[in-house]
Write a protein that holds these residues in place. Structure first.
Motif, PDB file in Angstrom:
ATOM      1  N   LEU A   1      50.009  28.876  58.579  1.00  0.00           N
ATOM      2  CA  LEU A   1      48.627  28.447  58.697  1.00  0.00           C
ATOM      3  C   LEU A   1      48.539  26.932  58.867  1.00  0.00           C
ATOM      4  CD1 LEU A   1      45.671  29.202  58.693  1.00  0.00           C
ATOM      5  CD2 LEU A   1      45.690  29.112  56.195  1.00  0.00           C
ATOM      6  N   ALA A   2      49.391  26.180  58.155  1.00  0.00           N
ATOM      7  CA  ALA A   2      49.418  24.722  58.324  1.00  0.00           C
ATOM      8  C   ALA A   2      49.777  24.353  59.758  1.00  0.00           C
ATOM      9  CB  ALA A   2      50.425  24.105  57.350  1.00  0.00           C
ATOM     10  N   ALA A   3      50.747  25.054  60.346  1.00  0.00           N
ATOM     11  CA  ALA A   3      51.140  24.788  61.726  1.00  0.00           C
ATOM     12  C   ALA A   3      49.993  25.072  62.689  1.00  0.00           C
ATOM     13  CB  ALA A   3      52.363  25.631  62.094  1.00  0.00           C
ATOM     14  N   LEU A   4      49.247  26.146  62.425  1.00  0.00           N
ATOM     15  CA  LEU A   4      48.127  26.483  63.301  1.00  0.00           C
ATOM     16  C   LEU A   4      47.035  25.422  63.228  1.00  0.00           C
ATOM     17  CD1 LEU A   4      46.628  28.382  65.198  1.00  0.00           C
ATOM     18  CD2 LEU A   4      45.800  29.621  63.193  1.00  0.00           C
ATOM     19  N   LEU A   5      46.722  24.957  62.020  1.00  0.00           N
ATOM     20  CA  LEU A   5      45.649  23.977  61.866  1.00  0.00           C
ATOM     21  C   LEU A   5      45.994  22.656  62.549  1.00  0.00           C
ATOM     22  CD1 LEU A   5      44.578  24.632  58.166  1.00  0.00           C
ATOM     23  CD2 LEU A   5      43.257  25.133  60.227  1.00  0.00           C
ATOM     24  N   VAL A   6      47.194  22.121  62.294  1.00  0.00           N
ATOM     25  CA  VAL A   6      47.549  20.859  62.936  1.00  0.00           C
ATOM     26  C   VAL A   6      47.870  21.071  64.415  1.00  0.00           C
ATOM     27  CG1 VAL A   6      48.338  19.782  60.806  1.00  0.00           C
ATOM     28  CG2 VAL A   6      49.966  21.043  62.210  1.00  0.00           C
ATOM     29  N   GLY A   7      48.128  22.331  64.808  1.00  0.00           N
ATOM     30  CA  GLY A   7      48.325  22.638  66.224  1.00  0.00           C
ATOM     31  C   GLY A   7      47.065  22.498  67.051  1.00  0.00           C
TER      32      GLY A   7
ATOM     33  N   GLY B   1      38.728  30.506  67.484  1.00  0.00           N
ATOM     34  CA  GLY B   1      39.983  31.088  67.027  1.00  0.00           C
ATOM     35  C   GLY B   1      40.319  30.712  65.599  1.00  0.00           C
ATOM     36  N   ILE B   2      40.196  29.408  65.266  1.00  0.00           N
ATOM     37  CA  ILE B   2      40.535  29.000  63.909  1.00  0.00           C
ATOM     38  C   ILE B   2      39.519  29.544  62.917  1.00  0.00           C
ATOM     39  CG2 ILE B   2      39.289  26.791  63.871  1.00  0.00           C
ATOM     40  CD1 ILE B   2      42.776  27.578  62.444  1.00  0.00           C
ATOM     41  N   SER B   3      38.254  29.725  63.335  1.00  0.00           N
ATOM     42  CA  SER B   3      37.248  30.333  62.452  1.00  0.00           C
ATOM     43  C   SER B   3      37.616  31.778  62.139  1.00  0.00           C
ATOM     44  CB  SER B   3      35.868  30.265  63.105  1.00  0.00           C
ATOM     45  OG  SER B   3      35.467  28.922  63.304  1.00  0.00           O
ATOM     46  N   LEU B   4      38.120  32.497  63.145  1.00  0.00           N
ATOM     47  CA  LEU B   4      38.549  33.874  62.919  1.00  0.00           C
ATOM     48  C   LEU B   4      39.739  33.941  61.967  1.00  0.00           C
ATOM     49  CD1 LEU B   4      38.283  35.375  66.522  1.00  0.00           C
ATOM     50  CD2 LEU B   4      36.820  35.887  64.556  1.00  0.00           C
ATOM     51  N   VAL B   5      40.696  32.993  62.145  1.00  0.00           N
ATOM     52  CA  VAL B   5      41.876  32.982  61.275  1.00  0.00           C
ATOM     53  C   VAL B   5      41.469  32.739  59.828  1.00  0.00           C
ATOM     54  CG1 VAL B   5      44.013  31.771  60.730  1.00  0.00           C
ATOM     55  CG2 VAL B   5      43.457  32.269  63.112  1.00  0.00           C
TER      56      VAL B   5
ATOM     57  N   SER C   1      45.617  33.345  49.993  1.00  0.00           N
ATOM     58  CA  SER C   1      45.502  33.152  48.552  1.00  0.00           C
ATOM     59  C   SER C   1      46.519  32.134  48.073  1.00  0.00           C
ATOM     60  CB  SER C   1      45.708  34.477  47.825  1.00  0.00           C
ATOM     61  OG  SER C   1      47.005  34.967  48.086  1.00  0.00           O
ATOM     62  N   GLY C   2      46.247  31.547  46.897  1.00  0.00           N
ATOM     63  CA  GLY C   2      47.214  30.637  46.307  1.00  0.00           C
ATOM     64  C   GLY C   2      46.969  29.183  46.596  1.00  0.00           C
ATOM     65  N   PHE C   3      45.920  28.844  47.352  1.00  0.00           N
ATOM     66  CA  PHE C   3      45.591  27.443  47.575  1.00  0.00           C
ATOM     67  C   PHE C   3      44.083  27.320  47.726  1.00  0.00           C
ATOM     68  CE2 PHE C   3      45.857  29.097  51.852  1.00  0.00           C
ATOM     69  CZ  PHE C   3      44.872  28.421  52.549  1.00  0.00           C
ATOM     70  N   GLY C   4      43.605  26.140  47.478  1.00  0.00           N
ATOM     71  CA  GLY C   4      42.167  25.929  47.520  1.00  0.00           C
ATOM     72  C   GLY C   4      41.774  24.817  48.466  1.00  0.00           C
ATOM     73  N   ALA C   5      40.664  24.155  48.125  1.00  0.00           N
ATOM     74  CA  ALA C   5      40.115  23.139  49.014  1.00  0.00           C
ATOM     75  C   ALA C   5      41.051  21.952  49.184  1.00  0.00           C
ATOM     76  CB  ALA C   5      38.768  22.669  48.479  1.00  0.00           C
ATOM     77  N   GLY C   6      41.815  21.610  48.138  1.00  0.00           N
ATOM     78  CA  GLY C   6      42.712  20.460  48.226  1.00  0.00           C
ATOM     79  C   GLY C   6      43.741  20.601  49.325  1.00  0.00           C
ATOM     80  N   ALA C   7      44.338  21.784  49.438  1.00  0.00           N
ATOM     81  CA  ALA C   7      45.337  22.022  50.479  1.00  0.00           C
ATOM     82  C   ALA C   7      44.703  21.955  51.856  1.00  0.00           C
ATOM     83  CB  ALA C   7      45.999  23.380  50.269  1.00  0.00           C
ATOM     84  N   LEU C   8      43.507  22.550  51.982  1.00  0.00           N
ATOM     85  CA  LEU C   8      42.823  22.537  53.276  1.00  0.00           C
ATOM     86  C   LEU C   8      42.444  21.122  53.678  1.00  0.00           C
ATOM     87  CD1 LEU C   8      41.778  24.336  55.551  1.00  0.00           C
ATOM     88  CD2 LEU C   8      39.616  24.552  54.292  1.00  0.00           C
ATOM     89  N   ILE C   9      41.949  20.326  52.729  1.00  0.00           N
ATOM     90  CA  ILE C   9      41.581  18.936  53.015  1.00  0.00           C
ATOM     91  C   ILE C   9      42.816  18.132  53.416  1.00  0.00           C
ATOM     92  CG2 ILE C   9      40.747  16.796  51.963  1.00  0.00           C
ATOM     93  CD1 ILE C   9      38.855  18.538  50.276  1.00  0.00           C
ATOM     94  N   SER C  10      43.941  18.368  52.750  1.00  0.00           N
ATOM     95  CA  SER C  10      45.172  17.643  53.068  1.00  0.00           C
ATOM     96  C   SER C  10      45.634  17.915  54.493  1.00  0.00           C
ATOM     97  CB  SER C  10      46.279  18.037  52.078  1.00  0.00           C
ATOM     98  OG  SER C  10      45.965  17.649  50.771  1.00  0.00           O
ATOM     99  N   VAL C  11      45.623  19.182  54.882  1.00  0.00           N
ATOM    100  CA  VAL C  11      46.078  19.528  56.230  1.00  0.00           C
ATOM    101  C   VAL C  11      45.077  19.056  57.280  1.00  0.00           C
ATOM    102  CG1 VAL C  11      46.691  21.436  57.755  1.00  0.00           C
ATOM    103  CG2 VAL C  11      47.469  21.449  55.392  1.00  0.00           C
ATOM    104  N   MET C  12      43.783  19.090  56.953  1.00  0.00           N
ATOM    105  CA  MET C  12      42.798  18.566  57.897  1.00  0.00           C
ATOM    106  C   MET C  12      42.935  17.050  58.046  1.00  0.00           C
ATOM    107  SD  MET C  12      41.532  21.263  59.016  1.00  0.00           S
ATOM    108  CE  MET C  12      40.301  20.567  60.115  1.00  0.00           C
TER     109      MET C  12
END
Length: 307
Positions: A108-114, A146-150, A163-174
């Protein structure tokens, strides 16, 4: 008339090797996310990256001198290269590693920064005065869909991949996505004359300094020197930070850089496949469809319009 089969075989092997080089580069690049997943249980993210950059510089600086690579010609260019390094390597890798450290799956991290080409294209207008074509606008919309669907599929289905991560992980990758996008634009505007190898040294020095400060301020800096960690660190230093750059230099020299750019959209699915095989990370069906749509959007943005 005699035919020199040995010469023909060597020529065919050279042609085949050149054709495979962009794919090899993308495959190597995708393993960076997997390396983060393997190494982060043994060291905190900023500490991990600081050690990686120090070891890389210990090898890359002598290599630059041995290859007699030229250095940037002015202090002003040094400054611009350092700033681009803070964004492209410091913010990007720091954000990705921290997001994975907080529990975000590597795929998922690869997809977001992709999605970096999409954000770069969207920012190119106001920052560089570039105008988007209709094809690129459509690509941007497809990428967002596409990313909204994912993301939506994971939230709705409660998949173990989300599961297993929250807003902090998402903010970091963004933040990593924003860093690599702005860094690409900054480098395009101010660092066009940057020597690739010596420029990478300057970028790694700047990024390493930033991440070293982050490790001092926010981490315990404790490292478990296990066999897995040392092998992972060796892979990231030798294969990602050095071999991949030398391969990129060879591709640019042979005029193949555009093929690398066009193949970068394969990084997310390749990473997702590796993460599924190694860590049993899974995407639901709707998420897989979203990944395909997002990648199609990136392709439409990075490829020239046919109209």
């Amino acid at each position: 008339m005699s035919i020199n089969f040995k010469v023909l075989q060597e020529k065919d092997a050279t042609t085949l090797g050149l054709a495979a080089m962009p794919g090899v580069f993308v495959l190597l690049w995708s393993t960076g996310f997997i390396g983060a997943k393997f190494g982060l249980p043994y060291a905190e993210p900023f500490t991990f990256l600081f050690i990686r950059f120090v070891l890389t510089l210990m090898l890359l600086i002598p290599l630059t001198w041995l290859m007699r690579i030229s250095w940037p010609s002015s202090p002003r260019l040094w400054k611009h290269i350092a700033i681009s390094g803070l964004l492209v390597h410091g913010t990007y890798l720091g954000g990705v590693f921290y997001g994975i450290y907080l529990g975000m799956p590597a795929g998922l991290a690869a997809l977001l920064v992709g999605l970096q080409p999409l954000l770069t294209a969207a920012c190119a207008g106001p920052l560089l005065g570039e105008r988007l074509t209709k094809q690129q606008w459509l690509g941007l919309m497809l990428g967002l869909l596409g990313i909204s669907l994912v993301l939506g599929s994971k939230l709705e289905l409660g998949s173990t991949l989300f599961s297993g991560f929250g807003a902090g992980a998402l903010i970091s990758v963004m933040a990593a996505l924003l860093g690599i996008s702005l860094g690409t634009l900054y480098q395009k505007r101010y660092c066009t004359s940057m020597p690739l190898l010596s420029g990478a040294v300057i970028q790694y020095m700047a990024a390493g300094g930033l991440l070293g400060i982050g490790a001092l301020l926010f981490e315990s800096r404790e490292v478990t020197w296990s066999t897995t960690f040392m092998l992972t660190l060796g892979w990231l230093v030798l294969i990602l930070s050095i071999a991949a750059i030398l391969l990129l230099m060879a591709l640019i020299k042979k005029g193949e850089a555009s093929r690398v750019a066009s193949l970068f959209y394969l990084v997310p699915p390749v990473t997702a496949l590796q993460a599924w095989w190694l860590f049993d990370e899974r995407l639901p069906l709707l998420g897989l469809a979203g990944m395909v749509i997002a990648i199609a959007g990136v392709v439409m943005v990075v490829r020239p319009s046919t109209t």
